[in-house]
Design an enzyme around this catalytic site. Structure first.
Site, short mmCIF file in Angstrom:
data_model
loop_
_atom_site.label_atom_id
_atom_site.label_comp_id
_atom_site.label_asym_id
_atom_site.label_seq_id
_atom_site.Cartn_x
_atom_site.Cartn_y
_atom_site.Cartn_z
N SER A 93 0.79 -1.25 0.00
CA SER A 93 0.00 0.00 0.00
C SER A 93 0.81 1.29 0.00
CB SER A 93 -0.95 0.01 1.20
OG SER A 93 -2.04 -0.84 0.96
N LYS B 231 3.41 6.47 5.06
CA LYS B 231 2.38 5.53 4.60
C LYS B 231 2.78 4.11 4.97
CE LYS B 231 -1.36 4.23 2.62
NZ LYS B 231 -1.37 3.10 3.58
N SER C 209 -5.74 3.69 4.49
CA SER C 209 -5.29 2.81 3.40
C SER C 209 -6.46 2.16 2.68
CB SER C 209 -4.34 1.73 3.94
OG SER C 209 -3.49 1.25 2.93
N LYS D 180 0.14 3.86 -2.64
CA LYS D 180 -0.87 4.91 -2.56
C LYS D 180 -0.28 6.31 -2.45
CE LYS D 180 -4.14 1.57 -0.78
NZ LYS D 180 -4.57 0.83 0.41
#
Length: 388
Positions: free
Chosen positions: A65, A230, A120, A68
């Site tokens: 993720s 993140k 997320s 992203k």
């Protein structure tokens, strides 16, 4: 007219600190962190892009993720943050971590980006992609176009969320650090990435609002210098993590892939860097007063401060080399002079760390008298050699 018929290089070596010997081992100025659990890791300084620590940072791996970050910056740069996005059936049904968006629900693109980064949300990633790119394929095209623009040479994106639904979705720790460095130039991204809690409207017909708490534990209190980042995880990629941190005006970016103890990996790398390195202003934006050659004197400049992280030992052996083009015959018309006429090289020992372009201020020639020009030419003609 200038006597010169071709370009040569002026080399003016400015020794910031003169040492009696060159420190053994200075050549390898990038240290490898000891005890990092992650298979792949990198730590860079944001202003200069200098790699401070690395461990197999250029290996291509699945990234989960942290993908992203690219989805978020493309949404921000689209200029559509105030637009309302209609959630499609495909977006609502996306597997994995979710904001639990409902089919047909309308949500502001900005709120979707918050949900994307803090919680997320894979459904948010698909909704963003469809709205910004027109389709998933269209958005993936934009992702790879931006990756090429940034210089992410070992990256290929196949989706906006990082799920393991494509084999051709991969990057490296270093490339993801490059992406984060780029993203951090956006104030909107900084704000979203560093937010601890964000509220957004609830589902249609409900009177309550959604409240999203950032999953990134370093940002929510585990590390006081953390400013954003993140998280990521899939069964194939394992734990992936990006963190930004700032202390004493030095901004750092850490990336780890397949890191079972990634929270502590990042804290370790940050603490080592904040302890061992200091951000120095090596040259200030503006006219280079150290250039004395008559043609260039008080006419050349750099367009930004030269900030660079160095250890105390590196600082002792630092050199700034200024290289300038030798004036050509055609330059008697100042409009023929190229805008960039040289560079400043930052060197520690025999290791080139960075290069900064030198620009010429052509307006300075308009105020120069004929006699001043003649004097400069005469100085060169009689043998004041600045070009050896």
């Amino acid at each position: 007219m200038f006597v010169a018929k071709h370009k040569l290089i002026i080399s003016i070596i400015l020794c910031i600190f003169i040492a009696s010997y060159i420190l053994a081992g200075v050549k390898n100025v990038q240290a490898n962190p000891i005890g990092v659990s992650a298979r792949n890791a990198v730590l860079i300084e944001q202003e200069s892009g200098r790699i401070i620590f690395e461990k197999d940072a250029h290996d291509k791996q699945r990234i989960a993720s942290i993908t992203k970050v690219m989805t978020a910056i493309l949404a921000i740069e689209s200029g559509k943050l105030d637009e309302m996005v209609t959630v499609s059936n495909k977006a609502s049904g996306t597997e994995g971590s979710s904001l639990y968006l409902q089919v047909g629900e309308k949500m502001k693109l900005e709120d979707l980006v918050y949900g994307l980064m803090l919680r997320s949300g894979n459904d948010a990633a698909v909704a963003i992609a469809e709205h910004v790119g027109g389709s998933l394929d269209g958005f993936v095209f934009l992702m790879n176009e931006k990756a090429a623009e940034i210089g992410m040479r070992n990256t290929e994106f196949a989706n906006p969320h990082g799920l393991d639904d494509h084999e051709n979705h991969f990057s490296t720790a270093y490339d993801m650090a490059l992406l984060t460095r780029y993203a951090m130039t956006s104030e909107e991204f900084q704000q979203i990435s560093g937010t601890k809690v964000h509220r957004a409207p609830g589902p249609p017909g409900e009177r309550w609002d959604r409240s999203w708490t950032n999953k990134h534990r370093l940002v929510t209190g585990m590390y006081s210098y953390a400013t954003g980042g993140k998280t990521g995880f899939t069964k194939r990629a394992k734990r992936t993590l990006i963190t930004t941190a700032s202390k004493d005006n030095m901004n750092l970016i850490a990336v780890t892939l397949h890191g079972p103890d990634d929270w502590n990996d990042h804290i370790y790398m940050f603490n080592r860097a904040f302890q061992d390195y200091e951000l120095y202003n090596l040259l200030s934006k503006g006219t280079l007063k150290t250039v004395k050659e008559p043609f260039y004197k008080n006419k050349v400049k750099i367009n930004r401060d030269v900030l660079y992280p160095l250890t105390s030992k590196e600082r002792e052996h630092l050199k700034l080399n200024i290289s300038l083009l030798k004036p050509e015959d055609t330059w008697d018309n100042h409009e023929n002079i190229p805008n960039i006429v040289g560079e400043v090289s930052i060197v520690v020992g025999d290791e080139l760390l960075a290069e900064v372009p030198i620009y010429i201020d052509k307006s300075k020639f308009k105020n120069e008298s004929f006699w001043s020009k003649f004097k400069n030419i005469f100085t060169i003609f009689v043998g004041a050699n600045y070009y050896d």
